[in-house]
Design an enzyme around this catalytic site. Structure first.
Site, PDB file in Angstrom:
ATOM      1  N   GLU A 250     -33.950 -19.177  -1.731  1.00  0.00           N
ATOM      2  CA  GLU A 250     -32.706 -18.440  -1.090  1.00  0.00           C
ATOM      3  C   GLU A 250     -33.335 -17.466   0.015  1.00  0.00           C
ATOM      4  OE1 GLU A 250     -29.797 -19.274  -1.411  1.00  0.00           O
ATOM      5  OE2 GLU A 250     -29.863 -20.387  -3.218  1.00  0.00           O
TER       6      GLU A 250
ATOM      7  N   CYS B  45     -27.976 -11.698   3.838  1.00  0.00           N
ATOM      8  CA  CYS B  45     -28.547 -12.932   4.601  1.00  0.00           C
ATOM      9  C   CYS B  45     -27.359 -13.697   5.112  1.00  0.00           C
ATOM     10  CB  CYS B  45     -29.237 -13.590   3.261  1.00  0.00           C
ATOM     11  SG  CYS B  45     -28.080 -14.011   1.843  1.00  0.00           S
TER      12      CYS B  45
ATOM     13  N   GLU C  28     -33.550 -13.001  12.970  1.00  0.00           N
ATOM     14  CA  GLU C  28     -32.428 -12.326  11.955  1.00  0.00           C
ATOM     15  C   GLU C  28     -32.660 -10.722  12.142  1.00  0.00           C
ATOM     16  OE1 GLU C  28     -33.553 -12.623   7.754  1.00  0.00           O
ATOM     17  OE2 GLU C  28     -31.536 -12.837   7.308  1.00  0.00           O
TER      18      GLU C  28
ATOM     19  N   LYS D  82     -39.757  -9.764 -10.964  1.00  0.00           N
ATOM     20  CA  LYS D  82     -40.444  -8.678  -9.977  1.00  0.00           C
ATOM     21  C   LYS D  82     -39.278  -8.400  -9.083  1.00  0.00           C
ATOM     22  CE  LYS D  82     -42.251  -8.377  -6.020  1.00  0.00           C
ATOM     23  NZ  LYS D  82     -41.845  -7.168  -6.022  1.00  0.00           N
TER      24      LYS D  82
END
Ligand code: NAP
Length: 535
Positions: free
Chosen positions: A306, A340, A438, A228
């Site tokens: 992850e 990331c 973040e 997906k």
């Protein structure tokens, strides 16, 4: 240069004939090569140097399930984040399509797991070769749907293809063990077997590489997958399906079910709770990762996660300033700060602080050019959407309101609603949002520190730990800090660390498991102990 093209459903022959010439032998599970319908015309309103001339075969808009291109009852629009122009309408899969994809993957697994490692290796290698042959078109698709500068998109395609190449090699290097127990009449064997069907959910920031990093390992191990992709970037996943089909990857081994954000929750739940799925492999935010971990818990599935990071970038007094600035530029501004492993906060020791900030600001002004990803010379494309811009803006405003100073940038860019100026802040303190949330954008906040202990304490205060970087010329300090940083990956005097040969992954709330490297395939293998007695 305008960046828009119009992509219509390819109109490819659906449920087409099988692809002749595949050397795989069908088994009880019904292994057949994926069908390869002739592509129909994709209608492009091309822009010079952009997508004009892109292979129509790669521009797919239907889902790819059981080797077939299938429409869904509804479609959702995909937009170019630079201009807002519509790229095309893509099949909006729901729970029904998700369950069908899992069934197709499970049926294929019953055969794929029996295919020899050498044959799996050879098919992955063909898929890799096709990616390389089509690298320019694949890169353009990435730039169109994610906004990433074309040069970086080319880099991603190579990185992505190298995972298929790497795992085509690893497929043939899965070994078991023989163990001698105290009982003389027995031998203990350890077999490694594929886990089964893997549900693969991926983000938009690396629309190709985040798929092959998982799928290369899964297929090499003998697993099959249902992918997906993110709502913003389904075209890369579908182009990979076309190439998998051309490579002769059998029907049902690689399935793609695109869906809109509206359907993501229920589609995600459907594939992650289905009893026929044995493994969940996710890359994305920690928030979504936790939802998927709940799904996994109910049926005790294996997981790879992850997740997000908050990478510290530490510059010690002994560092070489030029080297540190080059590393800071690379680790902060790749993909406009949307990776990331992008540095999230810069911790700079008092003695080198002013020289570093001055050189960093100069490098940003000299080397960063905001623009459309297709334009020659662009290094900073748009952010993925306006929500992402709002997040960066909020962090800047919060920091400034608490005493931070803007060295350069600091506001939205005139190019459009999804653009933000590369921004450098100094006098940043730990009470500011940008040091514990973040950013995922082009913001570099600098905190001044005095001692090594202080820097490590600030870096390790985060509840996530993906990547961390530091610059030092002191060997003893290098060992100390590398060992003490609570992260899964460390760059020492280096700002770019990703490579297919090395293990990628985090600690704390940055995730579970490792991808790439010789360890990545283990995520898709079960150990089975066989006690062979009566000898
Ligand atoms: P996200 O919102 O978690 O989305 C990632 C994927 O999960 C997308 O396909 C998304 O679909 C899907 N999703 C969202 N909610 C879901 C749900 N309830 N159930 C099932 N699927 C769901 O993450 P993002 O904002 O797109 O990506 C950025 C994040 O990814 C950052 O935190 C970044 O650090 C992390 N990331 C980590 C790595 C790594 O290797 N550690 C690599 C790249 C990115 P929709 O697109 O339809 O929402």
């Amino acid at each position: 240069m305008a960046t828009c093209f119009w992509l219509r459903s390819c109109g490819a022959q659906r449920l087409g004939s099988t692809f002749p010439g595949c050397r795989l032998r069908p088994r009880a599970g019904g292994l057949v090569p994926a069908s390869r319908p002739a592509p129909g015309p994709a209608q492009l309103r091309g822009y010079a140097g952009g997508l004009a001339g892109l292979s129509a075969a790669l521009l797919r808009t239907d889902s790819f399930v059981g080797g077939r291109w299938l429409p869904a009852a509804a479609t959702f629009p995909v937009q170019d984040p630079a201009s807002g122009a519509a790229l095309g309408m893509v099949a909006d899969c729901g729970v029904r399509e998700a369950r069908a994809a899992v069934r197709a993957a499970y049926e294929a697994f019953c055969s794929w797991r029996e295919v020899s490692a050498k044959e799996r290796s050879s098919l992955l290698r063909k898929w890799y070769n096709l990616m390389i042959q089509n690298k320019d078109d694949l890169a353009r698709i990435i730039t169109a749907e994610s906004g990433k500068p074309l040069k970086e998109a080319h880099g991603e395609i190579l990185y992505s293809a190298f995972f298929l190449e790497w795992f085509s090699e690893e497929a043939r290097r899965v070994y078991g063990d023989i163990i001698y127990t105290p009982a003389k009449d027995r031998r203990a064997l350890v077999l490694k077997q594929p886990i089964g069907v893997a549900a693969v959910i991926t983000p938009w920031n690396f629309p190709s590489a985040m798929i092959t990093r998982k799928v290369g390992a899964a297929l090499a191990a003998g697993c099959t997958v249902v992918v997906k992709p993110a709502e913003d970037t389904p075209f890369s996943a579908l182009a990979l399906a076309e190439l998998a089909s051309q490579a002769g990857i059998p029907s049902g081994v690689y399935n793609v079910i695109p869906c809109s954000r509206k359907n993501a929750k229920e589609v995600g739940e459907a594939i992650c709770t289905d009893p026929l799925v044995s493994k969940i492999s996710f890359t994305g935010s920690t928030t979504t990762g936790k939802i998927l971990l709940h799904h996994a818990a109910n049926s005790v599935k294996r997981v790879s996660m992850e997740l997000g990071g908050l990478a510290p970038f530490i510059v010690f007094d002994s560092a070489n300033v030029d080297q540190a600035v080059a590393g800071a530029m690379a680790s902060k501004f790749r993909n406009t700060g949307q990776t990331c492993v992008c540095s999230n906060q810069f911790l700079v020791q008092r003695g080198i602080h002013d020289a570093f900030v001055k050189a960093f600001a100069e490098a940003m002004k000299k080397n960063l050019r905001v623009g459309n990803g297709f334009e020659e010379g662009t290094t900073q494309g748009p952010l993925i959407n306006e929500k992402a811009v709002e997040k960066v803006e909020k962090q800047v405003n919060d920091a400034v309101s608490k005493g931070a100073t803007i060295v350069t940038g600091g506001k939205r860019h005139q190019l459009g609603k999804n653009f933000f100026e590369p921004t450098l802040l100094c006098n940043v303190t730990q009470d500011m949002l940008c040091t514990h949330e973040e950013t995922f954008g082009p913001l570099a906040p600098v905190i001044k520190f005095n001692t090594e202990e202080e820097a490590i304490a600030i870096a390790n205060a985060a509840d996530v730990g993906l990547a961390g970087y530091f610059y030092s010329q002191d060997p003893a300090q290098i060992w100390r800090v590398a060992e003490q940083l609570e992260v899964g990956m460390v760059g020492v005097n280096e700002g770019l660390i990703s490579s297919v040969e090395c293990p990628f992954g985090g600690v704390k709330q940055s995730g579970l498991g490792r991808e790439g490297s010789k360890y990545g395939i283990d995520e898709y293998l079960e150990l089975k102990y066989v006690c062979y007695g009566g000898l």
